[in-house]
Structures are given as structure tokens and as C-alpha cells.
Design a protein around this motif. Structure first.
Motif, PDB file in Angstrom:
ATOM      1  N   ARG A 207       0.828  -1.209   0.000  1.00  0.00           N
ATOM      2  CA  ARG A 207       0.000   0.000   0.000  1.00  0.00           C
ATOM      3  C   ARG A 207       0.864   1.262   0.000  1.00  0.00           C
ATOM      4  NH1 ARG A 207      -2.397  -3.726   3.356  1.00  0.00           N
ATOM      5  NH2 ARG A 207      -4.518  -4.345   2.782  1.00  0.00           N
ATOM      6  N   TYR A 208       1.873   1.284   0.868  1.00  0.00           N
ATOM      7  CA  TYR A 208       2.735   2.470   0.935  1.00  0.00           C
ATOM      8  C   TYR A 208       3.490   2.689  -0.376  1.00  0.00           C
ATOM      9  CZ  TYR A 208       2.073   3.189   5.967  1.00  0.00           C
ATOM     10  OH  TYR A 208       1.544   3.466   7.199  1.00  0.00           O
ATOM     11  N   LEU A 209       4.001   1.613  -0.958  1.00  0.00           N
ATOM     12  CA  LEU A 209       4.749   1.739  -2.207  1.00  0.00           C
ATOM     13  C   LEU A 209       3.841   2.180  -3.351  1.00  0.00           C
ATOM     14  CD1 LEU A 209       7.101  -1.380  -1.939  1.00  0.00           C
ATOM     15  CD2 LEU A 209       7.721   1.035  -1.682  1.00  0.00           C
ATOM     16  N   PHE A 210       2.604   1.670  -3.354  1.00  0.00           N
ATOM     17  CA  PHE A 210       1.669   2.076  -4.403  1.00  0.00           C
ATOM     18  C   PHE A 210       1.295   3.548  -4.256  1.00  0.00           C
ATOM     19  CE2 PHE A 210      -2.674   2.528  -6.141  1.00  0.00           C
ATOM     20  CZ  PHE A 210      -2.393   2.199  -7.457  1.00  0.00           C
ATOM     21  N   ILE A 211       1.074   3.998  -3.024  1.00  0.00           N
ATOM     22  CA  ILE A 211       0.767   5.412  -2.792  1.00  0.00           C
ATOM     23  C   ILE A 211       1.938   6.284  -3.232  1.00  0.00           C
ATOM     24  CG2 ILE A 211       0.379   7.134  -0.988  1.00  0.00           C
ATOM     25  CD1 ILE A 211      -1.256   5.000   0.502  1.00  0.00           C
ATOM     26  N   LEU A 212       3.153   5.848  -2.937  1.00  0.00           N
ATOM     27  CA  LEU A 212       4.337   6.587  -3.371  1.00  0.00           C
ATOM     28  C   LEU A 212       4.404   6.663  -4.890  1.00  0.00           C
ATOM     29  CD1 LEU A 212       7.006   8.003  -2.690  1.00  0.00           C
ATOM     30  CD2 LEU A 212       8.109   5.744  -2.690  1.00  0.00           C
ATOM     31  N   ALA A 213       4.106   5.534  -5.566  1.00  0.00           N
ATOM     32  CA  ALA A 213       4.088   5.510  -7.034  1.00  0.00           C
ATOM     33  C   ALA A 213       3.020   6.461  -7.572  1.00  0.00           C
ATOM     34  CB  ALA A 213       3.839   4.088  -7.541  1.00  0.00           C
ATOM     35  N   CYS A 214       1.864   6.515  -6.896  1.00  0.00           N
ATOM     36  CA  CYS A 214       0.796   7.427  -7.310  1.00  0.00           C
ATOM     37  C   CYS A 214       1.262   8.874  -7.257  1.00  0.00           C
ATOM     38  CB  CYS A 214      -0.423   7.248  -6.411  1.00  0.00           C
ATOM     39  SG  CYS A 214      -1.329   5.705  -6.660  1.00  0.00           S
ATOM     40  N   ILE A 215       1.909   9.236  -6.161  1.00  0.00           N
ATOM     41  CA  ILE A 215       2.373  10.621  -5.995  1.00  0.00           C
ATOM     42  C   ILE A 215       3.390  10.986  -7.068  1.00  0.00           C
ATOM     43  CG2 ILE A 215       3.636  12.188  -4.466  1.00  0.00           C
ATOM     44  CD1 ILE A 215       2.410  10.601  -2.108  1.00  0.00           C
ATOM     45  N   ILE A 216       4.364  10.094  -7.287  1.00  0.00           N
ATOM     46  CA  ILE A 216       5.430  10.372  -8.257  1.00  0.00           C
ATOM     47  C   ILE A 216       4.871  10.487  -9.677  1.00  0.00           C
ATOM     48  CG2 ILE A 216       7.515   9.447  -9.338  1.00  0.00           C
ATOM     49  CD1 ILE A 216       8.200   8.192  -6.616  1.00  0.00           C
ATOM     50  N   LEU A 217       4.033   9.528 -10.066  1.00  0.00           N
ATOM     51  CA  LEU A 217       3.507   9.522 -11.436  1.00  0.00           C
ATOM     52  C   LEU A 217       2.534  10.670 -11.670  1.00  0.00           C
ATOM     53  CD1 LEU A 217       3.003   5.704 -12.102  1.00  0.00           C
ATOM     54  CD2 LEU A 217       4.738   7.220 -13.063  1.00  0.00           C
ATOM     55  N   LEU A 218       1.704  10.991 -10.680  1.00  0.00           N
ATOM     56  CA  LEU A 218       0.767  12.108 -10.843  1.00  0.00           C
ATOM     57  C   LEU A 218       1.494  13.441 -10.960  1.00  0.00           C
ATOM     58  CD1 LEU A 218      -2.058  11.027  -8.380  1.00  0.00           C
ATOM     59  CD2 LEU A 218      -2.258  11.228 -10.867  1.00  0.00           C
ATOM     60  N   LEU A 219       2.590  13.600 -10.217  1.00  0.00           N
ATOM     61  CA  LEU A 219       3.358  14.837 -10.289  1.00  0.00           C
ATOM     62  C   LEU A 219       4.109  14.977 -11.611  1.00  0.00           C
ATOM     63  CD1 LEU A 219       4.828  15.087  -6.665  1.00  0.00           C
ATOM     64  CD2 LEU A 219       3.046  16.518  -7.687  1.00  0.00           C
ATOM     65  N   THR A 220       4.528  13.842 -12.179  1.00  0.00           N
ATOM     66  CA  THR A 220       5.322  13.888 -13.405  1.00  0.00           C
ATOM     67  C   THR A 220       4.477  13.781 -14.672  1.00  0.00           C
ATOM     68  OG1 THR A 220       5.728  11.501 -13.189  1.00  0.00           O
ATOM     69  CG2 THR A 220       7.392  12.989 -12.285  1.00  0.00           C
ATOM     70  N   LEU A 221       3.483  12.900 -14.658  1.00  0.00           N
ATOM     71  CA  LEU A 221       2.686  12.655 -15.857  1.00  0.00           C
ATOM     72  C   LEU A 221       1.293  13.277 -15.807  1.00  0.00           C
ATOM     73  CD1 LEU A 221       3.551   8.879 -16.477  1.00  0.00           C
ATOM     74  CD2 LEU A 221       4.621  10.900 -17.500  1.00  0.00           C
ATOM     75  N   LYS A 222       0.896  13.759 -14.640  1.00  0.00           N
ATOM     76  CA  LYS A 222      -0.418  14.376 -14.444  1.00  0.00           C
ATOM     77  C   LYS A 222      -1.535  13.397 -14.783  1.00  0.00           C
ATOM     78  CE  LYS A 222       1.517  18.980 -15.188  1.00  0.00           C
ATOM     79  NZ  LYS A 222       1.479  20.220 -15.981  1.00  0.00           N
ATOM     80  N   PHE A 223      -2.498  13.793 -15.601  1.00  0.00           N
ATOM     81  CA  PHE A 223      -3.681  12.962 -15.813  1.00  0.00           C
ATOM     82  C   PHE A 223      -3.381  11.695 -16.611  1.00  0.00           C
ATOM     83  CE2 PHE A 223      -5.343  17.343 -15.344  1.00  0.00           C
ATOM     84  CZ  PHE A 223      -6.008  17.142 -14.144  1.00  0.00           C
ATOM     85  N   ILE A 224      -2.336  11.714 -17.413  1.00  0.00           N
ATOM     86  CA  ILE A 224      -1.947  10.505 -18.146  1.00  0.00           C
ATOM     87  C   ILE A 224      -1.548   9.398 -17.177  1.00  0.00           C
ATOM     88  CG2 ILE A 224      -0.209   9.567 -19.741  1.00  0.00           C
ATOM     89  CD1 ILE A 224      -0.185  12.255 -21.147  1.00  0.00           C
ATOM     90  N   ALA A 225      -1.160   9.794 -15.959  1.00  0.00           N
ATOM     91  CA  ALA A 225      -0.742   8.807 -14.961  1.00  0.00           C
ATOM     92  C   ALA A 225      -1.906   7.936 -14.496  1.00  0.00           C
ATOM     93  CB  ALA A 225      -0.130   9.513 -13.755  1.00  0.00           C
ATOM     94  N   ILE A 226      -3.140   8.420 -14.593  1.00  0.00           N
ATOM     95  CA  ILE A 226      -4.275   7.684 -14.033  1.00  0.00           C
ATOM     96  C   ILE A 226      -4.467   6.313 -14.679  1.00  0.00           C
ATOM     97  CG2 ILE A 226      -6.780   7.720 -13.680  1.00  0.00           C
ATOM     98  CD1 ILE A 226      -6.559  10.758 -13.332  1.00  0.00           C
ATOM     99  N   PRO A 227      -4.576   6.204 -16.021  1.00  0.00           N
ATOM    100  CA  PRO A 227      -4.692   4.853 -16.597  1.00  0.00           C
ATOM    101  C   PRO A 227      -3.463   3.996 -16.346  1.00  0.00           C
ATOM    102  CG  PRO A 227      -4.500   6.530 -18.327  1.00  0.00           C
ATOM    103  CD  PRO A 227      -4.730   7.252 -17.046  1.00  0.00           C
ATOM    104  N   ILE A 228      -2.276   4.609 -16.307  1.00  0.00           N
ATOM    105  CA  ILE A 228      -1.051   3.855 -16.023  1.00  0.00           C
ATOM    106  C   ILE A 228      -1.112   3.286 -14.610  1.00  0.00           C
ATOM    107  CG2 ILE A 228       1.456   4.027 -15.716  1.00  0.00           C
ATOM    108  CD1 ILE A 228       1.455   6.187 -17.881  1.00  0.00           C
ATOM    109  N   LEU A 229      -1.564   4.085 -13.658  1.00  0.00           N
ATOM    110  CA  LEU A 229      -1.648   3.637 -12.269  1.00  0.00           C
ATOM    111  C   LEU A 229      -2.679   2.522 -12.098  1.00  0.00           C
ATOM    112  CD1 LEU A 229      -1.387   7.056 -10.430  1.00  0.00           C
ATOM    113  CD2 LEU A 229       0.205   5.136 -10.220  1.00  0.00           C
TER     114      LEU A 229
END
Length: 243
Positions: A207-229
């Protein structure tokens, strides 16, 4: 009085869904997305409030599902329908025309989008009677699916590119996403839940690692990160050993 607090939060979720429905019908998709995200935020906290106040009830469970049906089921259906209308007709003529003539004067393909609320209703009904889904999920949760659908107009609005426009405005891509989302909602795929019983890292590492991945990808890729996540969420769930 405190027993009503979680239900009031749930009503806030439902209110966000109703507002988002009106916005989606009027083709204000990015604003609809905002209210859906607000509704999902409230959806997380109604259950948390019920547990903290120790006022869980069957009424709250049923009310939560009814609110989710609107916010995370009906609204994504209308958003997808609007996207399909824009991909299959003269958008200047039919894109924002929800009259009888406006809907049926164009292609009937947009009605494929109704698969999303139908699949969402079935998934929510199963969840309410399935004891296997108390600590984890089987199938994609409706809020996650709503975020997947709503990421599409957000990408078009805030991260426009010719490639994104070509892909997202393609009717076959939209039909494919609709069918895939309906499948993921009801597939027998075990998925971990972001519910913390304790705060220790060892038992919550995924859970912690996934939340960290969410933060990093959302900050870098913005909305494109959502389907990737969401793809990452499914993959991690499949490869993580079940306890």
C-alpha cells in the motif's frame, strides 16, 4: 447525533454525483470530473468516520452503494457517452445536444456507454452481499473505474496533443475502454484495498509503495498517470502473494 455524521458525508458524495451528472450532460466534462473526485474523496471518509465513531450500520452500507452508483457509475456513463457522441457525429451539431432529436439524429453507438453504469450496478450489488470483499476487492472498485473514464476528457483538456486527440476521439478506442472497464469491474480478479488496519510498514508495504508511485507519477505525468496507475494496480495485485 454522531451516528448521522457518516451518512451526511455519504449524502455529500451523492450530491457531488448529482451535480456531476448535470455537468456531464451539458458537456462540462472537466468540471464533472472535479465533482466526481470530490465525491470519491467523501466516499473514502464516510467509511473512515463510521469506523472511528463506531457507528457502522447496514443503512450506511446501502446508502454508500447508492451514492457510488451515481457518482462512480452513472456519471462515467454520461461522460463516455459524450465522448462517443463527439467521435461519431458532427460535434458542432450533436456534441452538446441532449434533446430527443439530438441524440437519435446521430449515431446510436454512444449508447454503448450505458454498459458502464449497468456493470457498475451489478458490481456494487455483488459487493454488498460478498463477504470475500471486506478487506480486499474482487474486481475493479467503481471509484477506480470512474477515475479511468474521467481521465480521458482531462487528458484532452489539460494535456492536449495530436496523438491523444486521435486516440481518445476514436470511437473504437472508446468502445474498447467501455467493454474493458465493464469486464474489470466484475472480473474475478483479487485486488488489494487501500485500507489500513495498522500503520506498520511491513504489513502495509504494498500500500505504501503504491501510494508513493501514485504521488510520483501524478506529479510527473499528471492525468496521463491515471490509466497507467490503474494498470499498475492490477499488475501489483496479481503478483502480490495473498495472505
Amino acid at each position: 447525533m454522531k451516528k448521522h455524521i457518516p451518512n451526511l458525508i455519504t449524502m455529500g458524495n451523492l450530491s457531488c454525483g448529482l451535480i456531476a451528472t448535470i455537468l456531464a450532460i451539458n458537456n462540462k466534462l472537466e468540471y464533472a470530473a472535479f465533482f466526481v473526485c470530490l465525491g470519491i474523496f467523501l466516499d473514502f471518509f464516510d467509511g473512515l468516520a463510521a469506523r472511528l465513531l463506531k457507528v457502522q450500520s447496514e443503512l450506511g452500507v446501502q446508502l454508500d452503494s447508492l451514492a457510488d452508483m451515481v457518482t462512480s457509475g452513472v456519471v462515467p456513463g454520461f461522460v463516455m457517452m459524450s465522448l462517443m457522441k463527439s467521435s461519431t457525429s458532427d460535434y458542432s451539431t450533436y456534441g452538446n445536444d441532449w434533446t430527443f432529436e439530438g441524440i437519435f439524429g446521430g449515431s446510436l453507438i454512444p449508447f454503448v456507454a450505458f454498459i458502464i453504469p449497468l456493470a457498475s450496478a451489478y458490481r456494487l450489488a455483488k459487493f454488498n452481499i460478498d463477504d470475500e470483499q471486506r478487506d480486499s476487492f474482487i474486481g475493479l472498485p467503481t471509484p477506480a473505474n470512474a477515475l479511468l473514464i474521467l481521465s480521458l476528457p482531462l487528458i484532452l483538456e489539460y494535456q492536449f496533443s495530436e496523438m491523444a486527440f486521435t486516440i481518445i476521439r476514436n470511437q473504437w478506442f472508446l468502445i474498447g475502454v467501455t467493454i474493458l472497464s465493464a469486464f474489470l469491474l466484475n472480473a474475478r480478479i483479487p485486488l488489494f484495498a487501500l485500507k489500513f488496519k495498522t500503520w506498520g510498514f511491513k504489513e502495509n508495504a504494498v500500500r505504501y509503495l503504491f501510494i508513493l508511485a501514485c504521488i510520483i507519477l501524478l506529479l510527473t505525468l499528471k492525468f496521463i498517470a491515471i490509466p497507467i496507475l490503474l494498470i499498475l494496480y492490477v499488475i501489483i495485485s496479481l503478483v502480490t502473494p495473498k495472505s
